[in-house]
Scaffold this active site. Structure first.
Site, PDB file in Angstrom:
ATOM      1  CD  GLU A 180      -3.409  -5.700   3.929  1.00 25.06           C
ATOM      2  OE1 GLU A 180      -4.277  -4.868   4.276  1.00 25.06           O
ATOM      3  OE2 GLU A 180      -2.192  -5.504   4.024  1.00 25.06           O
ATOM      4  CD  GLU A 220      -2.927  -1.127   2.337  1.00 24.95           C
ATOM      5  OE1 GLU A 220      -2.677  -0.384   3.303  1.00 24.95           O
ATOM      6  OE2 GLU A 220      -3.910  -1.880   2.287  1.00 24.95           O
TER       7      GLU A 220
HETATM    8  O1  IFM Z   1      -3.833  -3.169   9.178  1.00 17.15           O
HETATM    9  C1  IFM Z   1      -3.835  -2.617   7.909  1.00 17.15           C
HETATM   10  C2  IFM Z   1      -2.674  -3.128   7.085  1.00 17.15           C
HETATM   11  O2  IFM Z   1      -1.456  -2.875   7.705  1.00 17.15           O
HETATM   12  C3  IFM Z   1      -2.642  -2.451   5.745  1.00 17.15           C
HETATM   13  N1  IFM Z   1      -3.938  -2.558   5.095  1.00 17.15           N
HETATM   14  C4  IFM Z   1      -5.101  -2.205   5.838  1.00 17.15           C
HETATM   15  C5  IFM Z   1      -5.110  -2.932   7.168  1.00 17.15           C
HETATM   16  C6  IFM Z   1      -6.367  -2.548   7.972  1.00 17.15           C
HETATM   17  O3  IFM Z   1      -6.378  -1.190   8.201  1.00 17.15           O
END
Ligand code: IFM
Length: 443
Positions: free
Chosen positions: A348, A166
């Site tokens: 994710e 990200e």
């Molecule tokens: O916890 C985070 C992760 O580190 C990066 N993506 C979003 C998740 C939830 O906020």
């Protein structure tokens, strides 16, 4: 394949990140990261929480791999902590740090779980921040050296690598919004950082390929549909800016060799001849994280003049609207704009809810199960629409340190009791296990 079955060979995984679970921040030569500094700054994190202990995964990794094995998934995504491997972000590697990931990778392979390694999940060595961090072009070259060190050690056993997690979030929130480390609030810092991180990505890919040409390489974006709150001109402008920063600022230069139009002039002063050719490397897969769609409105008081408008949908404990269809839209959009025929992975997706252990010692989380069902249904819809989605990784294996929100927000499919470090698989863990065993989605 029926509409509710996942494609043959579909890869089920779970993701975590070093600073969110490892703890042991002062052990075995690890140097401080920007998140150590930030979390120890009063007022920055809910309840004054820090990642000092987190899930104590640095000591309990064997148990955690046991949970993964029981879950029956095919892959585990983790991140290596740069400050464990190069405590000041440069120079000779710290052997103890490398040994930790060596052991982890070997144990994953023994358990028949593919390791997916992300080189950077936000924990920049503080010593590099002291020299300007991602605002400083030199950090891209430090990152390249770090990538080469990790690859020299692990590329014989790890095939799947991601350069960054990200990049949009850590540049925008860390340097623009200021609620993430290192906590700056500067538009200029965001433009500079976007370019340095893109350059680091390109240099990192080259360094990794030099170690092993057939590695599978990608970057983990964070994508979501964004629409203007109204058809007013200002809302539209705010939405275009957010789309450029949050969706396009990394995949555009990495796949198309250019910055998105709404921010191209802001970034131009930092782009040198030849940079875009370094950034646009051939990648082997297209990965992104996805949580929620959003509606954007103009906000005079915000540094980037953007605010969020309410969406009519139920929300998670983060206040994020539950909008599964956004995942299908993002997948279809990504294929059309960037990924083409590349295999696509969701690395994710998941949700925080206010989980609690009941009198029987069980954690019932039907809301998370519904959430997963909804988003996985949307993923199947994207597959039916022709997007080659090859795998899905839930965020997260464990409850963990949720950045500025500390330990209040629980994203795990395994509950962590932070006073005892006991792990309790939630109902969603067992739901996920059925899917990993090949069950169709009951939707
Ligand atoms: O916890 C985070 C992760 O580190 C990066 N993506 C979003 C998740 C939830 O906020």
């Amino acid at each position: 394949m029926t509409d509710n079955s996942f494609p043959a060979g579909f890869l089920w995984g779970a993701s975590t990140a070093a600073y969110q679970i490892e703890g042991a921040v002062r052990e075995d030569g690890r140097g401080p990261s920007i998140w150590d500094t930030f979390s120890h700054t009063p007022g920055k994190i809910a309840n004054g929480d820090t990642g000092d202990v987190a899930c104590d995964h640095y000591h309990r990794w064997r148990d955690d791999i046991g949970l993964l094995r029981e879950l029956g998934i095919g892959a585990y995504r983790f991140s290596t902590a740069w400050p464990r491997i190069q405590p000041t972000g440069r120079g000779a590697p710290n052997e103890k740090g490398l040994e930790f990931y060596d052991r982890l990778v070997d144990a994953l392979l023994d358990a028949n779980i593919q390791p997916w390694l992300c080189l950077y999940h936000w924990d920049l060595p503080q010593a590099l921040e002291d020299k300007g961090g991602w605002r400083n072009r030199d950090t891209a070259y430090r990152y390249r050296d770090y990538a080469a060190i990790v690859a020299r050690r692990l590329a014989d056993r790890v095939s799947y690598w991601a350069t960054f997690n990200e990049p949009n979030i850590f540049t925008y929130r860390g340097l623009g919004q200021g609620d993430h480390a290192p906590g700056l609030q500067s538009r200029e810092a965001v433009w500079r950082a976007i370019h340095t991180v893109n350059l680091a990505h390109g240099l990192g890919v080259l360094a990794l390929r030099e170690q092993r040409a057939d590695l599978k390489l990608g970057n983990i974006y964070n994508l979501a549909p964004r629409e203007p709150a109204t058809d007013r001109e200002q809302d539209r402008v705010a939405c275009e800016l957010m789309g450029a920063i949050m969706n396009d600022a990394f995949p555009d230069p990495q796949f198309l060799g250019k910055y998105p139009e709404p921010i191209a002039d802001d970034i131009k002063p930092y782009v040198r001849d030849g940079d875009l050719a370094i950034i646009k490397q051939k990648l082997d897969y297209f990965a992104f994280n996805h949580y929620s769609r959003s509606r954007i409105r103009w906000d005079n008081d915000h540094l980037f003049h953007v605010g969020y408008a309410k969406i009519d949908a139920p929300v998670t404990a983060m206040g994020w609207p539950i909008t599964p269809d956004g995942l299908r839209e993002s997948l279809v959009d990504a294929k059309a704009r960037w990924s083409g025929d590349l295999p696509v992975y969701i690395l994710e997706n998941g949700a925080a809810f206010d989980d609690a252990v009941d009198a029987e010692g069980r954690v019932r989380d039907p809301q998370r199960i519904d959430f997963l069902r909804g988003y996985l249904g949307a993923l199947l819809d994207a597959v039916a629409a022709g997007v080659p989605v090859k795998g899905y990784f839930v965020w997260s294996l464990l409850d963990n340190f949720e950045w500025a929100l500390g330990y209040d927000k629980r994203f795990g499919i395994v509950y962590v009791d932070y006073t005892t470090q006991k792990r309790i698989p939630k109902d969603s863990y067992f739901f996920y296990r059925e899917l990993a065993r090949g069950a169709p989605l009951d939707r």
